[in-house]
Motif scaffolding. Sequence first.
Motif, mmCIF file in Angstrom:
data_model
loop_
_atom_site.group_PDB
_atom_site.id
_atom_site.type_symbol
_atom_site.label_atom_id
_atom_site.label_comp_id
_atom_site.label_asym_id
_atom_site.label_seq_id
_atom_site.Cartn_x
_atom_site.Cartn_y
_atom_site.Cartn_z
ATOM 1 N N VAL A 1 47.831 41.273 9.859
ATOM 2 C CA VAL A 1 47.853 40.523 8.598
ATOM 3 C C VAL A 1 46.500 39.855 8.409
ATOM 4 N N THR A 2 45.969 39.906 7.194
ATOM 5 C CA THR A 2 44.778 39.131 6.874
ATOM 6 C C THR A 2 44.896 38.626 5.454
ATOM 7 N N LYS A 3 44.615 37.345 5.281
ATOM 8 C CA LYS A 3 44.758 36.707 3.977
ATOM 9 C C LYS A 3 43.515 35.871 3.681
ATOM 10 N N ASN A 4 42.906 36.180 2.557
ATOM 11 C CA ASN A 4 41.775 35.387 2.049
ATOM 12 C C ASN A 4 40.624 35.283 3.055
ATOM 13 N N ALA A 5 40.355 36.380 3.741
ATOM 14 C CA ALA A 5 39.271 36.400 4.722
ATOM 15 C C ALA A 5 38.374 37.619 4.581
ATOM 16 N N LEU A 6 38.913 38.739 4.123
ATOM 17 C CA LEU A 6 38.150 39.990 4.089
ATOM 18 C C LEU A 6 36.892 39.871 3.234
ATOM 19 N N HIS A 7 36.907 38.968 2.262
ATOM 20 C CA HIS A 7 35.771 38.860 1.337
ATOM 21 C C HIS A 7 34.497 38.349 2.003
ATOM 22 N N ILE A 8 34.550 37.977 3.268
ATOM 23 C CA ILE A 8 33.301 37.609 3.947
ATOM 24 C C ILE A 8 32.443 38.843 4.234
ATOM 25 N N LEU A 9 33.026 40.038 4.129
ATOM 26 C CA LEU A 9 32.316 41.267 4.483
ATOM 27 C C LEU A 9 31.860 42.040 3.251
ATOM 28 N N PRO A 10 30.621 42.545 3.240
ATOM 29 C CA PRO A 10 30.219 43.524 2.214
ATOM 30 C C PRO A 10 31.067 44.790 2.339
ATOM 31 N N ASP A 11 31.058 45.609 1.291
ATOM 32 C CA ASP A 11 31.981 46.749 1.248
ATOM 33 C C ASP A 11 31.807 47.726 2.398
ATOM 34 N N PHE A 12 30.580 48.026 2.776
ATOM 35 C CA PHE A 12 30.360 48.938 3.906
ATOM 36 C C PHE A 12 31.121 48.457 5.137
ATOM 37 N N TRP A 13 31.070 47.144 5.383
ATOM 38 C CA TRP A 13 31.698 46.581 6.575
ATOM 39 C C TRP A 13 33.191 46.362 6.390
ATOM 40 N N LYS A 14 33.648 46.263 5.146
ATOM 41 C CA LYS A 14 35.100 46.268 4.922
ATOM 42 C C LYS A 14 35.701 47.577 5.428
ATOM 43 N N MET A 15 35.026 48.685 5.142
ATOM 44 C CA MET A 15 35.526 49.986 5.601
ATOM 45 C C MET A 15 35.582 50.027 7.123
ATOM 46 N N THR A 16 34.549 49.504 7.765
ATOM 47 C CA THR A 16 34.544 49.429 9.222
ATOM 48 C C THR A 16 35.710 48.578 9.714
ATOM 49 N N ALA A 17 35.963 47.468 9.036
ATOM 50 C CA ALA A 17 37.076 46.590 9.412
ATOM 51 C C ALA A 17 38.405 47.329 9.304
ATOM 52 N N PHE A 18 38.601 48.094 8.239
ATOM 53 C CA PHE A 18 39.865 48.824 8.077
ATOM 54 C C PHE A 18 40.056 49.861 9.182
#
Length: 232
Positions: free
Chosen positions: A119-136
């Motif tokens: 679960v993640t809430k109101n935290a993912l926005h710290i990452l630019p999109d390239f790194w969001k993909m890495t996070a997923f």
Amino acid sequence: MTFAWYYDEFKMAGVDFEDAAQVEYDRNQISSSPEKEQALVTQLGITAKHTVIDVGAGTGNFAIQAALTGAFVHAVDISQAMLTYAQRKAEIAGATNIKFHQAGFLSYEHQDKLADFVVTKNALHILPDFWKMTAFLRIAAMLKLKGIFYLRDAIFSFPPADYEASINQWIRQVAKPEGEGWTIRDFEMHVREEHSTYGWIIEGMLTRAGFEIVEANYNTPTYAEYLCIKTR
């Protein structure tokens, strides 16, 4: 091991949650209360047999409610000040089955059995999109097959051409006076310095990371939540 080009998620965009004055921010988080987080725990079906990872655990409201069901919870946050505050709250609530980790989407190394829920809430926005993909991709690797990933954040569903009017309307609607919650300056800083993005971009990333989007709710043009299942 990381490379010199790897993103440093500990250099916090926007609000500095290592600042003790910012950590005790429960009063600003109207979307997060023990009652609302308990309702989310029930909605997701978390029980004592489950392992849960809460990434960006913040002040611990969700992690505590999940742990009170008997589930084992890994509460992950990049801010040690935030974790210390959350740990005190957990002790008061009697939620002893939480392990706290100072880490984030890109640095948390899961060393327990594969999780049933992330679960993640109101935290993912710290990452630019390239790194969001890495996070997923990293989140998918922490989950069992058919495990559940729940995401809620400031995610935009307004038409891209309407960005100026949509952002200004959002800020006017949600900003609070100083001392009563997040202010106009806080939301302006969020848009300027943090990395919220469009829902169609997030959906493409989730699918490519191996998730099936079971439910997508665009609660407003600037907030969304996704319920996903790991399918591969």
